[in-house]
Design a protein around this motif. Structure first.
Motif, PDB file in Angstrom:
ATOM      1  N   ALA A 195       0.825  -1.206   0.000  1.00  0.00           N
ATOM      2  CA  ALA A 195       0.000   0.000   0.000  1.00  0.00           C
ATOM      3  C   ALA A 195       0.860   1.257   0.000  1.00  0.00           C
ATOM      4  CB  ALA A 195      -0.929  -0.005   1.210  1.00  0.00           C
ATOM      5  N   ARG A 209      -6.802   1.501  -1.263  1.00  0.00           N
ATOM      6  CA  ARG A 209      -7.887   0.781  -0.602  1.00  0.00           C
ATOM      7  C   ARG A 209      -8.074  -0.610  -1.215  1.00  0.00           C
ATOM      8  NH1 ARG A 209      -8.352   2.365   3.812  1.00  0.00           N
ATOM      9  NH2 ARG A 209     -10.041   3.803   4.234  1.00  0.00           N
ATOM     10  N   GLN A 212      -5.430  -2.817   0.311  1.00  0.00           N
ATOM     11  CA  GLN A 212      -5.753  -3.136   1.704  1.00  0.00           C
ATOM     12  C   GLN A 212      -6.862  -4.176   1.780  1.00  0.00           C
ATOM     13  OE1 GLN A 212      -6.622   0.870   2.846  1.00  0.00           O
ATOM     14  NE2 GLN A 212      -4.577   1.252   3.683  1.00  0.00           N
ATOM     15  N   ASP A 308      -2.258  -2.897  11.813  1.00  0.00           N
ATOM     16  CA  ASP A 308      -1.997  -1.774  10.907  1.00  0.00           C
ATOM     17  C   ASP A 308      -3.181  -0.814  10.878  1.00  0.00           C
ATOM     18  OD1 ASP A 308      -0.419  -0.506   8.668  1.00  0.00           O
ATOM     19  OD2 ASP A 308      -2.264  -0.978   7.593  1.00  0.00           O
ATOM     20  N   GLY A 310      -3.937   1.411   8.580  1.00  0.00           N
ATOM     21  CA  GLY A 310      -4.568   1.461   7.263  1.00  0.00           C
ATOM     22  C   GLY A 310      -5.546   0.317   7.056  1.00  0.00           C
ATOM     23  N   LEU A 311      -5.175  -0.862   7.529  1.00  0.00           N
ATOM     24  CA  LEU A 311      -6.077  -2.008   7.405  1.00  0.00           C
ATOM     25  C   LEU A 311      -7.348  -1.796   8.224  1.00  0.00           C
ATOM     26  CD1 LEU A 311      -3.697  -5.123   7.451  1.00  0.00           C
ATOM     27  CD2 LEU A 311      -4.714  -3.951   5.489  1.00  0.00           C
TER      28      LEU A 311
END
Length: 439
Positions: A195, A209, A212, A308, A310-311
């Motif tokens: 990512a 996205r 992810q 994470d 972002g996840l």
């Protein structure tokens, strides 16, 4: 992209008592890429085998009688002469060949001059610890998702990363606006290397996205592939409940939030499986803020954090505009994202992280850390509004302690409190640990 663990790999290469290296970590955190970059840059020759795809290599380890035969066959298969000290053998997906994992013991004992490094998922390696893990015969390093400092370097902000490491507060404060903007970007992109690389190259948030979501899908498939069949539904329930529990700012993980009437005994294995896989972190509560904190750990009260940020954003479908524009990310999502960010940044520091709360009291400390012979209550504020009675009340009752507050405010040192910007706190705590310069 630069990874801080690279320096540890160089130290491993230079060790006089070097053993075969296992680089472990959760899936897709960049283990194979890092070993490959290390091999290309630091060795004259290297060979890379993927044990999940190459059945001929697996056959070599399964049928060989000794290390000499293994080395000879690997050399023939790769077409590269394996010579001591200037060749690195890299074995990827080591968990798919238990015989190769066992063979590391004999490389340690019989061929210490041969440099060999293997990559494997925490989950896969832990499955073989009982029968084939070479206890005491390997060096181990763990790779985590990219932290904010590594994200800065991936974005071409090496100088800004350097300022954080040096603790130059005057320069850091003058760049606070840019640090905060980059922190917003990190909250959205997170630290999964695929990512980060995609975002650094084209700034396409939709593509980030997609990556992810694919990683999350791969993790879901791992649940069914590796976990005990009866535990898979519970693992999914625990995994999917974590974001909402963090958003509600619970004092501890609530089993009843997973399923009505749920009990700890029903979900202990599922939680431990996720921890062993490196997909979540457990932060236990301490019943008292004293040295040593571990003595006061409450094994029944804890918070769970996903690996994470972002996840987690992808799991809750946080829209890009809410994260990247304005202050919504620091208000609507303040509990979930900010505490998770702090936990993730501490993952590789070797500084134990705890929480503290009292059931019958309003006093709640987001985190507590121990550095040397001192403990520090830590308050995490997502915004610049720092109104909070809990921390000051706690310090008034414990005047021998000094507190740390993490927020978007610039660095300020007060009599009872050290205010540290969120984007700079990790490096400040590491300096305290390494230099024993206590606040």
């Amino acid at each position: 992209m630069k990874r801080l663990l690279y320096n540890s790999l160089i130290e491993w290469k230079q060790k006089k008592d070097r053993k075969p290296l296992i680089l472990n970590g959760a899936r897709q955190v960049g283990k194979t890429w890092l070993l490959n970059e290390f091999a290309k840059s630091e060795y004259k020759k290297h060979i890379l085998f993927s044990l999940d795809r190459d059945k001929n290599v697996r056959k070599i380890f399964e049928e060989a009688d000794n290390t000499e035969q293994i080395l000879r066959n690997l050399s023939v298969l790769s077409g590269i002469e394996i010579t001591p000290n200037d060749t690195l053998i890299v074995l990827d997906e080591i968990q798919d060949c238990p015989s190769a994992l066992t063979a590391l013991k004999y490389f340690c004992e019989e061929k210490p001059e041969i440099h060999i490094a293997v990559a494997g998922s925490l989950l896969g390696i832990s499955m073989h610890e009982q029968k084939s893990f070479p206890v005491g015969k390997v060096d181990e390093l763990r790779l985590y998702p990219m932290i904010f400092l590594e994200f800065l370097m991936a974005m071409g902000k090496d100088k800004m990363a350097e300022e954080l490491q040096n603790g130059n507060w005057q320069t850091i404060s003058s760049l606070s606006g840019e640090y905060i903007d980059l922190l917003r970007q990190y909250y959205y992109v997170g630290g999964m290397p695929a990512a980060v690389l995609s975002y650094s190259e084209n700034k396409n948030t939709n593509k980030v996205r997609e990556i992810q979501r694919q990683i999350l899908s791969d993790y879901e498939q791992d649940f069914s592939k590796h976990a005990p069949y009866n535990e898979v539904p519970r693992i999914r329930m625990v995994w999917n409940s974590i974001p909402s529990q963090l958003a509600k700012e619970n004092k501890k993980f609530i089993y009843g939030a997973i399923k009505k009437g749920a009990r700890a005994s029903s979900f202990e294995i599922a939680i431990q499986w996720l921890i062993d896989a490196g997909l979540i972190y457990k932060v236990n509560r301490v019943n008292d803020v004293k040295i040593p904190l571990k003595f006061y750990k409450d094994i029944n009260a804890f918070k769970l954090f996903i690996l994470d940020v972002g996840l987690m954003g992808a799991m809750v479908e946080a829209p890009a505009e809410a994260v990247l524009i304005g202050n919504k990310i620091f208000s609507e999502y303040k509990g979930a994202f900010t505490e998770l960010f702090v936990c993730i940044q501490m993952s590789d520091t070797q500084i134990p992280l705890y929480t503290h709360s009292v059931e019958s009291s309003r006093i709640e400390l987001d985190f507590v850390v121990q550095i040397g012979n001192y403990v520090y209550p830590v308050e995490v504020k997502a915004e610049e509004n720092l109104q909070s009675k809990s921390l000051k009340t706690f310090i008034q009752k414990n005047p021998d302690l000094r507190a740390i507050r993490l927020s978007m405010k610039p660095h300020i040192s007060q009599e009872w409190l050290e205010c540290i910007p969120l984007y700079a706190f990790r490096e400040e705590l590491i300096r305290m640990k390494n230099n024993r310069q206590l606040l």
